[in-house]
Write a protein that holds these residues in place. Structure first.
Motif, PDB file in Angstrom:
ATOM      1  N   GLY A   5      -8.482 -10.162   3.244  1.00 20.51           N
ATOM      2  CA  GLY A   5      -9.102 -10.828   2.435  1.00 20.51           C
ATOM      3  C   GLY A   5      -9.152  -9.614   1.828  1.00 20.51           C
ATOM      4  N   LYS A   6      -9.683  -8.196   2.420  1.00 15.13           N
ATOM      5  CA  LYS A   6     -10.093  -7.298   2.583  1.00 15.13           C
ATOM      6  C   LYS A   6      -8.494  -6.586   1.374  1.00 15.13           C
ATOM      7  CE  LYS A   6     -13.870  -6.518   3.309  1.00 15.13           C
ATOM      8  NZ  LYS A   6     -15.056  -5.920   2.499  1.00 15.13           N
ATOM      9  N   GLU A   7      -7.330  -6.486   1.592  1.00 16.22           N
ATOM     10  CA  GLU A   7      -6.268  -6.308   1.437  1.00 16.22           C
ATOM     11  C   GLU A   7      -6.124  -7.068  -0.364  1.00 16.22           C
ATOM     12  OE1 GLU A   7      -3.374  -7.171   4.405  1.00 16.22           O
ATOM     13  OE2 GLU A   7      -3.450  -5.037   5.104  1.00 16.22           O
ATOM     14  N   LEU A   8      -6.336  -8.437   0.311  1.00 12.62           N
ATOM     15  CA  LEU A   8      -6.275  -9.186  -1.291  1.00 12.62           C
ATOM     16  C   LEU A   8      -7.586  -8.192  -2.616  1.00 12.62           C
ATOM     17  CD1 LEU A   8      -6.036 -12.699  -0.042  1.00 12.62           C
ATOM     18  CD2 LEU A   8      -4.440 -11.344  -1.768  1.00 12.62           C
ATOM     19  N   GLU A   9      -8.775  -7.770  -1.858  1.00  9.53           N
ATOM     20  CA  GLU A   9      -9.732  -7.664  -2.967  1.00  9.53           C
ATOM     21  C   GLU A   9      -9.234  -6.344  -3.849  1.00  9.53           C
ATOM     22  OE1 GLU A   9     -14.097  -9.972  -0.941  1.00  9.53           O
ATOM     23  OE2 GLU A   9     -13.302  -7.628  -0.564  1.00  9.53           O
ATOM     24  N   GLN A  10      -8.150  -5.966  -2.344  1.00  9.05           N
ATOM     25  CA  GLN A  10      -7.703  -4.134  -2.619  1.00  9.05           C
ATOM     26  C   GLN A  10      -6.681  -4.392  -3.609  1.00  9.05           C
ATOM     27  OE1 GLN A  10      -6.731  -1.604  -0.171  1.00  9.05           O
ATOM     28  NE2 GLN A  10      -6.404   0.279  -1.384  1.00  9.05           N
ATOM     29  N   LEU A  11      -5.792  -5.169  -3.544  1.00 12.61           N
ATOM     30  CA  LEU A  11      -4.853  -4.990  -4.791  1.00 12.61           C
ATOM     31  C   LEU A  11      -4.928  -5.728  -6.156  1.00 12.61           C
ATOM     32  CD1 LEU A  11      -1.809  -5.724  -5.126  1.00 12.61           C
ATOM     33  CD2 LEU A  11      -1.481  -8.241  -4.448  1.00 12.61           C
ATOM     34  N   ALA A  12      -6.353  -6.796  -6.032  1.00 15.67           N
ATOM     35  CA  ALA A  12      -6.978  -7.705  -7.451  1.00 15.67           C
ATOM     36  C   ALA A  12      -7.042  -5.994  -8.291  1.00 15.67           C
ATOM     37  CB  ALA A  12      -7.754  -8.345  -6.881  1.00 15.67           C
ATOM     38  N   ARG A  13      -7.774  -5.235  -6.944  1.00 11.74           N
ATOM     39  CA  ARG A  13      -8.628  -4.018  -7.958  1.00 11.74           C
ATOM     40  C   ARG A  13      -7.502  -3.336  -8.192  1.00 11.74           C
ATOM     41  NH1 ARG A  13     -12.563  -4.156  -4.009  1.00 11.74           N
ATOM     42  NH2 ARG A  13     -14.110  -5.745  -4.250  1.00 11.74           N
ATOM     43  N   GLU A  14      -6.792  -3.339  -8.078  1.00 10.26           N
ATOM     44  CA  GLU A  14      -5.821  -1.912  -8.173  1.00 10.26           C
ATOM     45  C   GLU A  14      -4.919  -2.597  -9.572  1.00 10.26           C
ATOM     46  OE1 GLU A  14      -2.990  -1.432  -4.799  1.00 10.26           O
ATOM     47  OE2 GLU A  14      -4.457   0.055  -3.825  1.00 10.26           O
ATOM     48  N   VAL A  15      -4.201  -3.470  -9.124  1.00  8.08           N
ATOM     49  CA  VAL A  15      -3.600  -4.724 -11.330  1.00  8.08           C
ATOM     50  C   VAL A  15      -4.634  -4.485 -11.926  1.00  8.08           C
ATOM     51  CG1 VAL A  15      -2.225  -5.498  -9.297  1.00  8.08           C
ATOM     52  CG2 VAL A  15      -4.242  -6.912 -10.440  1.00  8.08           C
ATOM     53  N   GLY A  16      -6.138  -4.082 -11.908  1.00  6.80           N
ATOM     54  CA  GLY A  16      -6.999  -4.205 -12.759  1.00  6.80           C
ATOM     55  C   GLY A  16      -7.939  -4.986 -13.091  1.00  6.80           C
ATOM     56  N   PHE A  17      -8.244  -6.000 -12.254  1.00  8.58           N
ATOM     57  CA  PHE A  17      -9.173  -7.367 -12.198  1.00  8.58           C
ATOM     58  C   PHE A  17     -10.661  -5.995 -12.084  1.00  8.58           C
ATOM     59  CE2 PHE A  17      -7.986 -11.314 -12.531  1.00  8.58           C
ATOM     60  CZ  PHE A  17      -6.171 -10.852 -11.713  1.00  8.58           C
ATOM     61  N   SER A  18     -11.137  -6.895 -13.246  1.00  5.48           N
ATOM     62  CA  SER A  18     -13.018  -5.890 -12.867  1.00  5.48           C
ATOM     63  C   SER A  18     -13.736  -5.695 -11.734  1.00  5.48           C
ATOM     64  CB  SER A  18     -13.915  -6.124 -13.405  1.00  5.48           C
ATOM     65  OG  SER A  18     -14.172  -7.407 -13.963  1.00  5.48           O
ATOM     66  N   GLU A  19     -13.518  -6.753 -10.759  1.00  5.33           N
ATOM     67  CA  GLU A  19     -14.784  -7.741  -9.879  1.00  5.33           C
ATOM     68  C   GLU A  19     -13.597  -8.250  -8.739  1.00  5.33           C
ATOM     69  OE1 GLU A  19     -18.578  -8.618 -11.914  1.00  5.33           O
ATOM     70  OE2 GLU A  19     -17.756 -10.078 -10.810  1.00  5.33           O
ATOM     71  N   ALA A  20     -13.480  -8.212  -7.798  1.00  3.03           N
ATOM     72  CA  ALA A  20     -12.746  -9.347  -6.848  1.00  3.03           C
ATOM     73  C   ALA A  20     -13.533  -9.547  -5.392  1.00  3.03           C
ATOM     74  CB  ALA A  20     -11.519  -8.880  -6.515  1.00  3.03           C
ATOM     75  N   LYS A  21     -13.573 -10.283  -4.986  1.00  6.06           N
ATOM     76  CA  LYS A  21     -14.677 -10.642  -3.981  1.00  6.06           C
ATOM     77  C   LYS A  21     -13.834 -11.997  -3.241  1.00  6.06           C
ATOM     78  CE  LYS A  21     -18.818 -11.227  -1.213  1.00  6.06           C
ATOM     79  NZ  LYS A  21     -18.401 -10.283   0.067  1.00  6.06           N
ATOM     80  N   PHE A  22     -13.396 -11.578  -2.146  1.00  2.66           N
ATOM     81  CA  PHE A  22     -12.622 -13.022  -0.510  1.00  2.66           C
ATOM     82  C   PHE A  22     -13.865 -13.424   0.132  1.00  2.66           C
ATOM     83  CE2 PHE A  22      -9.174 -14.571   1.144  1.00  2.66           C
ATOM     84  CZ  PHE A  22      -9.653 -14.436   2.800  1.00  2.66           C
ATOM     85  N   TYR A  23     -13.455 -14.766   0.426  1.00  2.57           N
ATOM     86  CA  TYR A  23     -14.468 -15.682   1.337  1.00  2.57           C
ATOM     87  C   TYR A  23     -13.554 -16.539   1.723  1.00  2.57           C
ATOM     88  CZ  TYR A  23     -17.349 -15.245  -3.061  1.00  2.57           C
ATOM     89  OH  TYR A  23     -18.452 -14.437  -4.240  1.00  2.57           O
ATOM     90  N   GLU A  24     -14.358 -16.215   2.886  1.00  2.00           N
ATOM     91  CA  GLU A  24     -13.895 -16.989   4.101  1.00  2.00           C
ATOM     92  C   GLU A  24     -14.374 -18.660   4.154  1.00  2.00           C
ATOM     93  OE1 GLU A  24     -13.726 -15.097   7.888  1.00  2.00           O
ATOM     94  OE2 GLU A  24     -12.775 -13.677   7.310  1.00  2.00           O
ATOM     95  N   ILE A  25     -13.574 -19.679   4.373  1.00  2.00           N
ATOM     96  CA  ILE A  25     -13.850 -20.827   4.384  1.00  2.00           C
ATOM     97  C   ILE A  25     -12.999 -21.702   5.223  1.00  2.00           C
ATOM     98  CG2 ILE A  25     -14.607 -21.267   2.042  1.00  2.00           C
ATOM     99  CD1 ILE A  25     -12.485 -22.269   0.844  1.00  2.00           C
ATOM    100  N   GLY A  26     -13.467 -23.060   5.631  1.00  2.00           N
ATOM    101  CA  GLY A  26     -12.708 -23.462   6.250  1.00  2.00           C
ATOM    102  C   GLY A  26     -12.731 -23.049   8.073  1.00  2.00           C
TER     103      GLY A  26
END
Lengths: 85, 266
Positions: B234-255
């Motif tokens: 989840g943290k790596e996905l948030e980081q990747l999203a920010r690196e490519v330019g997304f202004s916000e990125a939040k990961f939620y665990e479900i299930g």
């Protein structure tokens, strides 16, 4: 076929709407595509590639593109579609 | 979550984990994965229901809610498969909106189109199916008001490129909701993460693959385990999203931590 909204015109030959054809671009160059009813495909004039439409689904994976061999291939397609509603 | 409350197996027995005896090569490249999803297409929907006891439908509804899609919007579902998320998006955008659904599997798209034909809701007519590559999207910049990727990003070889493409085709301020298996950050200091990781492995080895083998698809679903291990946390996905330019990125665990959903804002 006229959609229920009355706005879109679905191409009789290709089965994709003119509106859809307008929003799609070449996956490689991001340039606009030209719909060709004669070959049932979407043409990327910028790189001379034809992307087929099969059973109303455009195939726009780059490896699905067919390189048009000659100017004749490019010119054998229809002129650009004009919308009618 | 009742669907996933199985008793842990005894580790004292002599039972070995099921092993594949197939010589099928791992699905490393895009073409291999494309072929894999073409092979499982005929039973994909049924297995989703069976393996998750229907919970995947709940998770997908959550994913669609998270991208804040509204009536009249133009939305895109990348890696649409047989269309579950596309149909949910369609219900949200209504007849005045549009859904573009893209996948690289011809067979999955054919099933999706067939499902669409069988549906009676008027809004489903606004879905267009496109065969395409998530790493080379055939859409102009700033085309969409909302996006989803459901159980797809994990299967994309060049995930950074796919995220870059997703960023480009979203309008400023719009969100993408990316649902997938959760790769736990298992460590000695994280007991709950270790349990989730163990339970996920156990589920795949003792539930998913044996059931899939009944459909002669054991190898294809064995791929699931390796793909989760190679996926991003989840943290790596948030980081990747920010690196490519997304202004916000939040990961939620479900299930119960088995699944996760990244919400990124352009």
């Amino acid at each position: 076929m006229v959609r229920r909204s009355g706005v879109l015109l679905k191409s009789a030959a290709t089965g994709i709407s003119s509106r859809l054809a307008e929003i799609l671009v070449c996956p490689l160059t991001k340039q606009p595509l030209r719909m060709c009813e004669k070959t049932n495909s979407l043409i990327s004039d910028s790189i001379g590639v034809s992307y087929p439409i099969v059973e109303w689904i455009p195939r726009l994976v780059p490896s699905d593109g067919i390189i048009l061999q000659s100017d004749q291939d490019l010119n054998s397609s229809d002129s650009p579609q004009t919308n009618s509603s | 979550m009742a669907a996933l409350q199985f008793a842990f197996p005894s580790t004292a027995g002599s039972r070995r984990r099921p092993e594949s005896r197939s010589t099928t090569r791992p699905a490393r490249c895009t073409a291999d994965r494309q072929a894999l999803f073409n092979r499982i297409a005929p039973v994909y929907d049924n297995l989703n229901d069976l393996l998750s006891l229907g919970m995947h439908r709940v998770w997908k509804r959550m994913a669609v809610s998270w991208n804040e899609v509204r009536e009249g919007d133009t939305a895109v579902d990348v890696c649409c498969g047989s269309g579950d998320l596309a149909f949910l998006l369609s219900e949200k955008v209504g007849i005045s909106g549009k859904v573009i659904a893209l996948d690289f599997s011809k067979e999955q798209l054919q099933i999706a189109a067939t499902r669409q034909s069988a549906q009676s809701k008027a809004c489903y007519k606004n879905i267009e199916w496109i065969e395409g590559d998530a790493a080379d999207l055939p859409f102009p910049r700033s085309s969409f008001d909302a996006a989803t990727i459901g159980y797809g990003l994990r299967n994309i070889v060049d995930r950074r490129k796919a995220m870059e493409e997703m960023y480009k085709v979203l309008k400023p301020g719009s969100k993408v909701s990316i649902l997938d298996f959760n790769k736990s950050t298992s460590s000695l200091n994280s007991f709950s993460s270790s349990i989730s990781c163990f339970f996920q492995d156990w589920m795949i080895d003792y539930i998913v693959v044996p059931i899939a083998s009944g459909y002669t698809l054991a190898d294809e679903y064995q791929y699931l385990k390796s793909s989760i291990k190679k996926y991003l946390t989840g943290k790596e996905l948030e980081q990747l999203a920010r690196e490519v330019g997304f202004s916000e990125a939040k990961f939620y665990e479900i299930g119960a931590g088995l699944m996760g959903n990244l919400v990124a804002t352009r």
